[in-house]
Design an enzyme around this catalytic site. Structure first.
Site, mmCIF file in Angstrom:
data_model
loop_
_atom_site.group_PDB
_atom_site.id
_atom_site.type_symbol
_atom_site.label_atom_id
_atom_site.label_comp_id
_atom_site.label_asym_id
_atom_site.label_seq_id
_atom_site.Cartn_x
_atom_site.Cartn_y
_atom_site.Cartn_z
ATOM 1 N N ASP A 60 -1.795 0.762 7.842
ATOM 2 C CA ASP A 60 -2.403 0.926 6.516
ATOM 3 C C ASP A 60 -3.926 0.945 6.660
ATOM 4 O O ASP A 60 -4.498 0.052 7.283
ATOM 5 C CB ASP A 60 -1.957 -0.227 5.598
ATOM 6 C CG ASP A 60 -2.184 0.102 4.131
ATOM 7 O OD1 ASP A 60 -2.431 1.284 3.809
ATOM 8 O OD2 ASP A 60 -2.111 -0.836 3.303
ATOM 9 N N HIS A 61 -4.567 1.945 6.083
ATOM 10 C CA HIS A 61 -6.036 2.073 6.104
ATOM 11 C C HIS A 61 -6.628 1.989 7.516
ATOM 12 O O HIS A 61 -7.517 1.173 7.774
ATOM 13 C CB HIS A 61 -6.696 1.005 5.208
ATOM 14 C CG HIS A 61 -6.441 1.232 3.754
ATOM 15 N ND1 HIS A 61 -7.103 2.188 3.020
ATOM 16 C CD2 HIS A 61 -5.567 0.637 2.906
ATOM 17 C CE1 HIS A 61 -6.652 2.174 1.779
ATOM 18 N NE2 HIS A 61 -5.714 1.254 1.674
ATOM 19 N N ASP A 110 -8.140 6.257 7.059
ATOM 20 C CA ASP A 110 -8.895 6.218 5.804
ATOM 21 C C ASP A 110 -10.377 6.500 6.052
ATOM 22 O O ASP A 110 -11.138 5.613 6.430
ATOM 23 C CB ASP A 110 -8.723 4.851 5.127
ATOM 24 C CG ASP A 110 -9.498 4.772 3.815
ATOM 25 O OD1 ASP A 110 -10.112 5.788 3.416
ATOM 26 O OD2 ASP A 110 -9.494 3.688 3.190
ATOM 27 N N GLU A 147 -6.916 9.944 2.914
ATOM 28 C CA GLU A 147 -7.332 9.733 1.520
ATOM 29 C C GLU A 147 -8.542 10.589 1.214
ATOM 30 O O GLU A 147 -9.500 10.624 1.989
ATOM 31 C CB GLU A 147 -7.663 8.247 1.331
ATOM 32 C CG GLU A 147 -8.150 7.864 -0.063
ATOM 33 C CD GLU A 147 -8.253 6.345 -0.243
ATOM 34 O OE1 GLU A 147 -7.396 5.605 0.301
ATOM 35 O OE2 GLU A 147 -9.199 5.901 -0.918
ATOM 36 N N GLY A 193 -6.669 -4.628 -5.139
ATOM 37 C CA GLY A 193 -6.922 -6.010 -5.567
ATOM 38 C C GLY A 193 -6.743 -6.142 -7.068
ATOM 39 O O GLY A 193 -6.244 -5.233 -7.721
ATOM 40 N N GLY A 240 -3.244 0.607 -4.622
ATOM 41 C CA GLY A 240 -3.664 -0.255 -5.722
ATOM 42 C C GLY A 240 -2.596 -0.403 -6.783
ATOM 43 O O GLY A 240 -2.865 -0.345 -7.978
ATOM 44 N N GLY A 241 -1.347 -0.616 -6.362
ATOM 45 C CA GLY A 241 -0.241 -0.721 -7.323
ATOM 46 C C GLY A 241 -0.248 -2.021 -8.115
ATOM 47 O O GLY A 241 0.202 -2.060 -9.262
ATOM 48 N N ASN A 284 1.570 1.978 -2.696
ATOM 49 C CA ASN A 284 1.240 0.859 -1.805
ATOM 50 C C ASN A 284 1.085 -0.440 -2.596
ATOM 51 O O ASN A 284 0.382 -0.482 -3.601
ATOM 52 C CB ASN A 284 -0.078 1.139 -1.087
ATOM 53 C CG ASN A 284 0.089 2.117 0.056
ATOM 54 O OD1 ASN A 284 1.007 2.935 0.056
ATOM 55 N ND2 ASN A 284 -0.800 2.039 1.024
ATOM 56 N N THR A 319 -1.533 -6.782 -2.774
ATOM 57 C CA THR A 319 -2.105 -7.947 -3.470
ATOM 58 C C THR A 319 -1.051 -8.810 -4.155
ATOM 59 O O THR A 319 -1.054 -10.041 -4.016
ATOM 60 C CB THR A 319 -3.139 -7.467 -4.508
ATOM 61 O OG1 THR A 319 -4.133 -6.703 -3.817
ATOM 62 C CG2 THR A 319 -3.800 -8.639 -5.203
HETATM 63 ZN ZN ZN Z 1 -4.707 0.847 -0.014
#
Ligand code: ZN
Length: 282
Positions: free
Chosen positions: A82-83, A104, A134, A181, A209-210, A230, A233
């Site tokens: 991820d990222h 990313d 992205e 976040g 950012g879900g 994704n 948080t």
């Molecule tokens: Zn992300």
């Protein structure tokens, strides 16, 4: 089952109109809880390690834990970076056996983002590994006052089309109003923008950012073309809160803390699998 790329599952989700979640994990109990939810819901899923974990000293051990637990599960599970923060981080993930990787470069000028993404795609495709990148930039919820305050960094549809054509990337993360976040203001999604991107780009679209979006917002985003969401948080916060409850209990034991992490992950992952329509799709 052995770890497997999520690409085929994403294409099926795209054709059938549901989405597959990516869950960020950080240690053993979060991995156990995530995979337990995928098994229970008979869902395909993506277990993800953030770039810092892949670059850190215990990367191979984390990968081994995901691989062995996935092998015992009867559902297709992907392991994704991820990222990915650099070309080198992506190469490390490839060498560790990740099935899917995200690079990313969204903070870079678009030409630089294209150049590095292209190099990552070339190396990853040589090993049969699909790549997410992205364009536009999904910012931080802490800076998010409103959709208008995020407007400048949203994904431009024409740029998205050019980005996909020039890089050969397999999945595209788009900035449509969500943020990483917790949100300072109320999250709003620009569904018209998402529809315009969908018209120009036919590979699976990803929403980061879900955490903090409503079920309706998820459904609308999926109906408009999002195929992968994704989640990080919410999983961390729920697990932290549950450990706080253990601390408040009369006899907090070490094992109650570790069980709280797995249980929180299992419950929240199961929730998202249901909301996104991925349950029963393995
Ligand atoms: Zn992300």
């Amino acid at each position: 089952m052995p770890l497997v790329s999520i690409q085929a599952s994403l294409h099926r989700a795209q054709a059938e109109g549901y989405a597959i979640p990516l869950f960020d994990v950080f240690e053993f109990h979060s991995i156990v809880g995530t995979i337990a939810a995928l098994e229970k819901k008979r869902a395909p899923g993506i277990v993800a390690l953030p770039s810092r974990w892949v670059e850190g000293p215990h990367a191979a051990a984390h990968v081994a834990a995901v691989r062995l637990l996935a092998e015992e599960a009867p559902v297709p599970i992907a392991l994704m970076l991820d990222h990915g923060s650099s070309f080198e981080a992506c190469m490390r993930a490839l060498s560790l056996g990740f099935t899917d990787i995200m690079y990313d470069g969204s903070r870079l000028p678009v030409e630089e983002n294209i150049a590095t993404t292209k190099a990552v795609v070339r190396a990853a495709h040589a090993l049969g590994v699909p790549v997410e990148a992205e364009v536009g930039h999904v910012g931080l919820g802490a800076d998010y006052e409103s959709l208008d305050s995020a407007r400048d960094s949203l994904t431009d549809p024409a740029t998205a089309q050019r980005f996909v054509e020039e890089t050969g990337v397999d999945y595209l993360a788009v900035a449509i109003g969500s943020a990483h976040g917790l949100y300072k203001g109320e999250p709003q999604l620009d569904l018209e923008l998402l529809a315009a991107i969908r018209q120009r780009v036919d590979i699976p679209l990803v929403m980061h950012g879900g955490t903090g979006l409503s079920e309706q917002q998820f459904r609308d985003a999926i109906a408009t073309g999002i195929v992968k969401v994704n989640i990080g948080t919410d999983l961390m916060l729920t697990a932290s809160r549950r450990m706080g409850e253990v601390a408040q209990s009369p006899k907090p034991s070490f094992f109650a803390y570790t069980a709280a992490i797995s249980k929180a992950y299992q419950e929240r992952c199961a929730y998202y699998l249901d909301v996104f329509g991925a349950s029963g799709k393995a």
